[in-house]
Design a protein around this motif. Structure first.
Motif, PDB file in Angstrom:
ATOM      1  N   PRO A 104      10.562  57.715  25.928  1.00  0.00           N
ATOM      2  CA  PRO A 104      10.913  58.302  24.580  1.00  0.00           C
ATOM      3  C   PRO A 104      10.791  57.082  23.468  1.00  0.00           C
ATOM      4  O   PRO A 104      10.934  55.805  23.964  1.00  0.00           O
ATOM      5  N   SER A 105      10.504  57.396  22.386  1.00  0.00           N
ATOM      6  CA  SER A 105      10.085  56.483  21.418  1.00  0.00           C
ATOM      7  C   SER A 105      11.479  56.762  20.367  1.00  0.00           C
ATOM      8  O   SER A 105      11.633  57.720  19.802  1.00  0.00           O
ATOM      9  N   PRO A 106      12.319  55.633  19.835  1.00  0.00           N
ATOM     10  CA  PRO A 106      13.177  55.732  19.105  1.00  0.00           C
ATOM     11  C   PRO A 106      12.641  55.484  17.530  1.00  0.00           C
ATOM     12  O   PRO A 106      13.504  55.758  16.650  1.00  0.00           O
ATOM     13  N   LEU A 107      11.403  55.082  17.631  1.00  0.00           N
ATOM     14  CA  LEU A 107      10.735  54.822  16.340  1.00  0.00           C
ATOM     15  C   LEU A 107      10.200  56.561  15.628  1.00  0.00           C
ATOM     16  O   LEU A 107      10.326  56.522  14.509  1.00  0.00           O
ATOM     17  N   GLY A 109       0.398  50.781  21.041  1.00  0.00           N
ATOM     18  CA  GLY A 109       0.688  51.275  22.346  1.00  0.00           C
ATOM     19  C   GLY A 109       2.198  51.938  22.105  1.00  0.00           C
ATOM     20  O   GLY A 109       2.499  52.567  21.040  1.00  0.00           O
ATOM     21  N   PRO A 110       3.148  51.772  22.745  1.00  0.00           N
ATOM     22  CA  PRO A 110       4.516  52.276  22.494  1.00  0.00           C
ATOM     23  C   PRO A 110       5.113  51.972  21.180  1.00  0.00           C
ATOM     24  O   PRO A 110       6.238  52.499  20.916  1.00  0.00           O
ATOM     25  N   VAL A 111       4.947  50.709  20.664  1.00  0.00           N
ATOM     26  CA  VAL A 111       5.174  50.309  19.530  1.00  0.00           C
ATOM     27  C   VAL A 111       4.691  51.174  18.304  1.00  0.00           C
ATOM     28  O   VAL A 111       5.319  51.111  17.116  1.00  0.00           O
ATOM     29  N   ALA A 112       3.997  51.988  18.357  1.00  0.00           N
ATOM     30  CA  ALA A 112       3.302  52.829  17.287  1.00  0.00           C
ATOM     31  C   ALA A 112       4.429  53.944  17.008  1.00  0.00           C
ATOM     32  O   ALA A 112       4.858  54.465  18.137  1.00  0.00           O
ATOM     33  N   ASN A 113       4.362  54.285  15.763  1.00  0.00           N
ATOM     34  CA  ASN A 113       5.241  55.422  15.238  1.00  0.00           C
ATOM     35  C   ASN A 113       4.225  56.554  15.465  1.00  0.00           C
ATOM     36  O   ASN A 113       3.480  56.845  14.437  1.00  0.00           O
ATOM     37  N   GLY A 114       4.380  57.520  16.443  1.00  0.00           N
ATOM     38  CA  GLY A 114       3.466  58.487  16.280  1.00  0.00           C
ATOM     39  C   GLY A 114       3.689  59.617  15.003  1.00  0.00           C
ATOM     40  O   GLY A 114       2.802  60.219  14.895  1.00  0.00           O
ATOM     41  N   ARG A 115       4.960  59.830  14.729  1.00  0.00           N
ATOM     42  CA  ARG A 115       5.032  60.444  13.669  1.00  0.00           C
ATOM     43  C   ARG A 115       4.456  60.113  12.407  1.00  0.00           C
ATOM     44  O   ARG A 115       3.600  61.185  11.575  1.00  0.00           O
ATOM     45  N   SER A 116       4.392  58.954  12.176  1.00  0.00           N
ATOM     46  CA  SER A 116       3.704  58.313  11.043  1.00  0.00           C
ATOM     47  C   SER A 116       2.307  58.406  11.008  1.00  0.00           C
ATOM     48  O   SER A 116       1.513  58.740  10.030  1.00  0.00           O
ATOM     49  N   ASN A 117       1.696  58.107  12.235  1.00  0.00           N
ATOM     50  CA  ASN A 117       0.413  58.091  12.664  1.00  0.00           C
ATOM     51  C   ASN A 117      -0.242  59.642  12.617  1.00  0.00           C
ATOM     52  O   ASN A 117      -1.443  59.827  12.480  1.00  0.00           O
ATOM     53  N   GLY A 118       0.470  60.589  12.654  1.00  0.00           N
ATOM     54  CA  GLY A 118      -0.027  61.875  13.016  1.00  0.00           C
ATOM     55  C   GLY A 118      -0.677  62.222  14.470  1.00  0.00           C
ATOM     56  O   GLY A 118      -1.267  63.199  14.783  1.00  0.00           O
ATOM     57  N   VAL A 119      -0.604  61.216  15.461  1.00  0.00           N
ATOM     58  CA  VAL A 119      -1.012  61.420  16.781  1.00  0.00           C
ATOM     59  C   VAL A 119       0.139  60.535  17.763  1.00  0.00           C
ATOM     60  O   VAL A 119       0.616  59.672  17.383  1.00  0.00           O
ATOM     61  N   HIS A 120       0.504  61.273  18.996  1.00  0.00           N
ATOM     62  CA  HIS A 120       1.503  60.567  19.864  1.00  0.00           C
ATOM     63  C   HIS A 120       0.660  59.346  20.102  1.00  0.00           C
ATOM     64  O   HIS A 120      -0.276  58.902  20.601  1.00  0.00           O
ATOM     65  N   ALA A 121       1.969  58.394  20.534  1.00  0.00           N
ATOM     66  CA  ALA A 121       1.720  56.965  21.046  1.00  0.00           C
ATOM     67  C   ALA A 121       1.167  57.230  22.455  1.00  0.00           C
ATOM     68  O   ALA A 121       1.702  58.197  22.894  1.00  0.00           O
ATOM     69  N   ALA A 162      13.752  57.287   7.381  1.00  0.00           N
ATOM     70  CA  ALA A 162      14.943  57.982   7.674  1.00  0.00           C
ATOM     71  C   ALA A 162      14.754  58.188   9.321  1.00  0.00           C
ATOM     72  O   ALA A 162      15.684  58.047  10.135  1.00  0.00           O
ATOM     73  N   ILE A 163      13.625  58.527   9.788  1.00  0.00           N
ATOM     74  CA  ILE A 163      13.357  58.980  11.066  1.00  0.00           C
ATOM     75  C   ILE A 163      13.916  57.572  11.964  1.00  0.00           C
ATOM     76  O   ILE A 163      14.281  57.675  12.902  1.00  0.00           O
ATOM     77  N   MET A 218      17.511  54.699  15.525  1.00  0.00           N
ATOM     78  CA  MET A 218      18.351  53.463  15.730  1.00  0.00           C
ATOM     79  C   MET A 218      19.823  53.856  16.129  1.00  0.00           C
ATOM     80  O   MET A 218      20.555  52.977  16.541  1.00  0.00           O
ATOM     81  N   ARG A 219      19.969  55.112  15.980  1.00  0.00           N
ATOM     82  CA  ARG A 219      21.367  55.596  16.504  1.00  0.00           C
ATOM     83  C   ARG A 219      21.505  55.979  17.886  1.00  0.00           C
ATOM     84  O   ARG A 219      22.574  56.440  18.280  1.00  0.00           O
ATOM     85  N   THR A 220      20.344  56.076  18.523  1.00  0.00           N
ATOM     86  CA  THR A 220      20.410  56.199  19.764  1.00  0.00           C
ATOM     87  C   THR A 220      20.931  54.919  20.646  1.00  0.00           C
ATOM     88  O   THR A 220      20.616  54.037  20.174  1.00  0.00           O
ATOM     89  N   PRO A 221      20.976  55.201  22.053  1.00  0.00           N
ATOM     90  CA  PRO A 221      21.635  54.156  22.840  1.00  0.00           C
ATOM     91  C   PRO A 221      20.347  52.920  22.731  1.00  0.00           C
ATOM     92  O   PRO A 221      20.568  51.934  22.524  1.00  0.00           O
ATOM     93  N   MET A 222      19.144  53.269  22.904  1.00  0.00           N
ATOM     94  CA  MET A 222      18.078  52.170  22.738  1.00  0.00           C
ATOM     95  C   MET A 222      18.130  51.600  21.465  1.00  0.00           C
ATOM     96  O   MET A 222      17.937  50.352  21.371  1.00  0.00           O
ATOM     97  N   GLY A 223      18.138  52.505  20.560  1.00  0.00           N
ATOM     98  CA  GLY A 223      17.925  52.016  18.824  1.00  0.00           C
ATOM     99  C   GLY A 223      19.362  50.754  18.675  1.00  0.00           C
ATOM    100  O   GLY A 223      19.235  49.912  18.045  1.00  0.00           O
TER     101      GLY A 223
END
Length: 396
Positions: free
Chosen positions: A123-126, A104-116, A279-280, A285-290
């Motif tokens: 928003p996803s900080p991952l 679900g929202p813990v998935a890294n959509g950029r790594s997976n190539g498909v949005h979580a 890197a992403i 992690m530099r965002t407020p949530m991160g």
């Protein structure tokens, strides 16, 4: 007659040699999304060391349900490797569980190539992407994916299927009112927020029958504002017990998305995490949530016990106590308190033969120092850096 943690026990239709469980801790040993020799060796170590049940972590039911791309998606293409894994563990006399989940929202959509996907858009900080709200079609598809995965895992020879209903994974994201802002039949009161988890448990049980045990990992507290509280956790567990589809619950806590250290406790290896993360993720992690991601909680033995006792008082079904269990006297007290199993993660990662030595009387407690420097190693092969400072993870 008193119960010993080393007594044989039945978990649903499965007979286990004792009441110890190696909890699911992400192994980082499937870089191509397939079982490797390194993944098998990882689970052979505690199996040879006396554990009753070892748990393979984060077996995804769908591609977008992976935490990141280097994760096994259960299907016909991964069946042969999974069967090789279960055969190896069984030869050592241990049982083997598959933690079945959708991140679900813990998935890294950029790594997976498909949005979580999640209960609600966020928003996803991952991945630095937006996570989209799951549609009715998504939820029907995901439920079928759990069923399809369960079928393959039974064919592969697993003894236990552990449904991941904690840590802000998909089913957990629906449970948490702060993550589930839906106005439809999947949001609002707890009974509606629990609908997806209960639907999945029923569908999986209908598929597997009594061929394997089916358990769930649930939260004694999510540890963040808007997460599942202990009161709601107990109420949710009571719904699961009344449904009658599960053989046991493993009591966990925290959120891999919002507050992971609530689960781990002890030292917070911020520098090591920053160095190991892609890197992403470091940018996220530099965002407020991160920036609020890695909180600090002092370690104490059996830190979930007080909350878990609430569940024990309100439920009759078998329960697994988890959370900082390192000592034999803690295990013995858990049995006296009415828990049916004890689950360990870091202690067994540090000492895979700990159970054997506790049973033989050559040890009374583990030597894990709870530095949590094992956590950043998930990107290179999860290990205790005190015990195995360097390791090469093969790709096949």
């Amino acid at each position: 007659m008193s119960t010993s943690v080393f007594d044989p026990v039945s978990l649903g239709p499965v007979r286990l040699r004792n009441r110890t469980v190696k909890a699911a801790t992400f192994e980082g040993r499937a870089p191509e999304g397939q079982v490797t020799d390194a993944l098998i060796d990882y689970h052979l170590a505690p199996a040879r060391g006396g554990i009753g049940l070892t748990t393979v972590a984060y077996l995804a039911v769908a591609p977008e349900g992976r935490t990141h791309a280097e994760q096994i998606v259960v299907g016909p293409g991964t069946l042969a490797g999974l069967q090789r894994l279960t055969d190896a563990v069984h030869q050592e006399g241990a049982g083997i569980a598959a933690q079945v989940g959708h991140a679900g929202p813990v998935a890294n959509g950029r790594s997976n190539g498909v949005h979580a996907i999640a209960a609600s858009r966020m928003p996803s900080p991952l991945s630095m992407q937006m996570i989209r709200a799951a549609t009715e079609q998504d939820l029907s598809r995901v439920t079928r994916a759990y069923v399809d995965a369960a079928r393959v895992l039974v064919q592969a020879g697993f003894d236990v299927l552990e449904l991941h209903m904690a840590h802000s994974y998909l089913l957990s994201s629906f449970l948490a009112p702060g993550l589930n802002r839906r106005k439809d039949r999947w949001g609002g009161p707890l009974e509606r927020r629990a609908r997806l988890a209960r639907q999945v448990a029923r569908a999986v049980r209908d598929e597997v029958g009594d061929a394997v045990a089916v358990t769930a990992k649930v939260s004694v507290s999510d540890g963040f504002r808007g997460g599942v509280t202990t009161d709601e956790g107990v109420a949710f567990a009571q719904l699961l017990e009344a449904d009658g589809h599960l053989d046991a619950l493993q009591l966990s806590g925290g959120s891999s998305l919002m507050n992971p250290m609530y689960l781990f406790r002890g030292e917070t290896p911020v520098a090591e995490f920053a160095a190991a993360m892609p890197a992403i993720v470091r940018f996220g992690m530099r965002t407020p949530m991160g920036r609020s991601f890695l909180k600090r909680y002092e370690f104490e033995e059996a830190y979930f016990k007080e909350k878990a006792l609430r569940f024990r008082q309100e439920l009759s079904m078998p329960l697994m106590l988890l959370g900082g269990i390192n000592r034999l006297d803690t295990m013995e007290q858990a049995m006296a308190d009415g828990f049916d199993f004890v689950a360990m993660g870091r202690a067994v990662l540090r000492e895979p033969d700990l159970v054997d030595r506790l049973q033989a009387g050559t040890a009374r407690e583990g030597i894990c120092i709870h530095c949590n420097r094992c956590m950043p190693t998930i990107y290179s092969g999860t290990r205790c850096v005190e015990w195995a400072p360097a390791e090469v993870i093969p790709t096949a």
